[in-house]
Design a protein around this motif. Structure first.
Motif, PDB file in Angstrom:
ATOM      1  N   ILE A   1      -7.119  -2.940  -5.836  1.00  0.00           N
ATOM      2  CA  ILE A   1      -7.694  -1.680  -5.357  1.00  0.00           C
ATOM      3  C   ILE A   1      -8.833  -1.295  -6.289  1.00  0.00           C
ATOM      4  CG2 ILE A   1      -7.285   0.753  -4.868  1.00  0.00           C
ATOM      5  CD1 ILE A   1      -4.400   0.103  -4.280  1.00  0.00           C
TER       6      ILE A   1
ATOM      7  N   THR B   1      -4.680   4.587   5.271  1.00  0.00           N
ATOM      8  CA  THR B   1      -3.237   4.634   5.478  1.00  0.00           C
ATOM      9  C   THR B   1      -2.826   5.947   6.150  1.00  0.00           C
ATOM     10  OG1 THR B   1      -2.773   5.650   3.327  1.00  0.00           O
ATOM     11  CG2 THR B   1      -2.896   3.243   3.407  1.00  0.00           C
TER      12      THR B   1
ATOM     13  N   ARG C   1      -4.715   8.133   2.608  1.00  0.00           N
ATOM     14  CA  ARG C   1      -5.607   7.488   1.649  1.00  0.00           C
ATOM     15  C   ARG C   1      -6.511   6.483   2.365  1.00  0.00           C
ATOM     16  NH1 ARG C   1      -2.324   4.181  -1.804  1.00  0.00           N
ATOM     17  NH2 ARG C   1      -0.884   4.107  -0.035  1.00  0.00           N
TER      18      ARG C   1
ATOM     19  N   ARG D   1     -11.536   1.049  -5.415  1.00  0.00           N
ATOM     20  CA  ARG D   1     -11.771   2.491  -5.302  1.00  0.00           C
ATOM     21  C   ARG D   1     -10.766   3.060  -4.328  1.00  0.00           C
ATOM     22  NH1 ARG D   1     -16.960   3.892  -6.643  1.00  0.00           N
ATOM     23  NH2 ARG D   1     -16.128   5.989  -6.831  1.00  0.00           N
ATOM     24  N   GLU D   2     -10.396   4.318  -4.507  1.00  0.00           N
ATOM     25  CA  GLU D   2      -9.413   4.951  -3.627  1.00  0.00           C
ATOM     26  C   GLU D   2      -9.703   6.444  -3.528  1.00  0.00           C
ATOM     27  OE1 GLU D   2      -5.411   4.226  -4.797  1.00  0.00           O
ATOM     28  OE2 GLU D   2      -4.525   5.387  -3.174  1.00  0.00           O
ATOM     29  N   TRP D   3      -9.553   6.995  -2.315  1.00  0.00           N
ATOM     30  CA  TRP D   3      -9.749   8.417  -2.083  1.00  0.00           C
ATOM     31  C   TRP D   3      -8.558   8.978  -1.319  1.00  0.00           C
ATOM     32  CZ3 TRP D   3     -13.347   4.616  -1.523  1.00  0.00           C
ATOM     33  CH2 TRP D   3     -14.501   4.699  -2.320  1.00  0.00           C
TER      34      TRP D   3
ATOM     35  N   MET E   1      -9.359   3.200   0.989  1.00  0.00           N
ATOM     36  CA  MET E   1      -9.663   2.494  -0.249  1.00  0.00           C
ATOM     37  C   MET E   1     -10.465   1.225   0.011  1.00  0.00           C
ATOM     38  SD  MET E   1      -5.747   1.205  -0.706  1.00  0.00           S
ATOM     39  CE  MET E   1      -5.188   2.762   0.006  1.00  0.00           C
TER      40      MET E   1
ATOM     41  N   ASN F   1     -14.688   8.827  -7.670  1.00  0.00           N
ATOM     42  CA  ASN F   1     -13.360   8.514  -7.159  1.00  0.00           C
ATOM     43  C   ASN F   1     -12.643   9.741  -6.602  1.00  0.00           C
ATOM     44  OD1 ASN F   1     -13.090   5.711  -7.650  1.00  0.00           O
ATOM     45  ND2 ASN F   1     -12.879   6.122  -9.828  1.00  0.00           N
TER      46      ASN F   1
ATOM     47  N   LEU G   1       0.807  -1.209   0.000  1.00  0.00           N
ATOM     48  CA  LEU G   1       0.000   0.000   0.000  1.00  0.00           C
ATOM     49  C   LEU G   1       0.843   1.263   0.000  1.00  0.00           C
ATOM     50  CD1 LEU G   1      -2.748  -1.005   2.573  1.00  0.00           C
ATOM     51  CD2 LEU G   1      -2.913  -0.994   0.084  1.00  0.00           C
TER      52      LEU G   1
END
Length: 217
Positions: free
Chosen positions: A55, A38, A42, A57-59, A44, A98, A12
């Protein structure tokens, strides 16, 4: 349930705090996805696949994500709550784009743990949740989340859309602080008690696990 082979891994590129990891069925397929946040800001959704973790979706928040939770929605699936050490919370709906979380709100500074549960609502136009957070300085704070429901939300058949613009609908959520109390030690874990009265079960770092019932008024 999460169905994993004997071993799957994913780098990650960011450290994960103890309460920034949970799992929930996000797409209604009967298998749980992994939610993770994290320390480099981030959070996710990870989906276990045959040979790897993907992964989905991630923001990005640009803050230290210390807690990630799944919060049930009126479709029987889950939305995402992410809380940061710097005192910001984020609520992302299942079909949020996203690029950015839909809701950002103030919360306690130094959050180390949190719990969420549903509350009974007498108005079918709203869904209600209680959010309890604990901090490294011993603060316990209770919030209510009131979400307005409408007919604009996409159905679950098109979860994880490739085109984020097709998923721009969302439901406004009002976050209110109900009350806060201070304990003598930092809070490491807690859980919500169900209706009829909002309360929290609190675990503090002692030699023998101590559970106390706290009502924030």
């Amino acid at each position: 349930h999460i169905r994993l082979p004997s071993y799957l891994s994913l780098d990650l590129k960011g450290k994960v705090m103890p309460n920034a990891l949970c799992y929930a069925d996000m797409d209604g397929d009967g298998s749980d996805e992994i939610l993770v946040g994290t320390m480099d800001g981030r959070f996710m959704i990870l989906k276990p696949e045959q040979s790897h973790l993907r992964i989905v979706r991630e923001w990005a928040t640009f803050r230290t994500v210390s807690v990630v939770l799944a919060i049930s929605n009126h479709q029987g699936l889950a939305d995402i709550l992410a809380l940061s050490v710097e005192g910001r919370g984020y609520k992302v709906e299942t079909f949020a784009p996203n690029e950015r979380p839909f809701l950002s709100f103030d919360c306690e500074y130094g959050v180390t743990c949190a719990a969420v549960s549903g509350l009974k609502s007498t108005d079918q136009n709203y869904s209600m949740h209680q959010l309890v957070v604990g901090t490294q300085s011993g603060v316990i704070a209770l919030y209510t989340l009131k979400t307005t429901l409408n007919a604009n939300r996409p159905m679950a058949s098109n979860f994880f859309p490739h085109n984020a613009s097709s998923a721009s609908s969302h439901h406004p959520t009002d976050v209110q602080l109900v009350g806060r109390v201070v304990h003598a030690a930092g809070i490491t874990s807690l859980s919500c008690l169900p209706d009829p009265e909002p309360a929290a079960q609190v675990c503090q770092p002692t030699n023998q696990t101590e559970q106390t019932q706290t009502r924030a008024r």
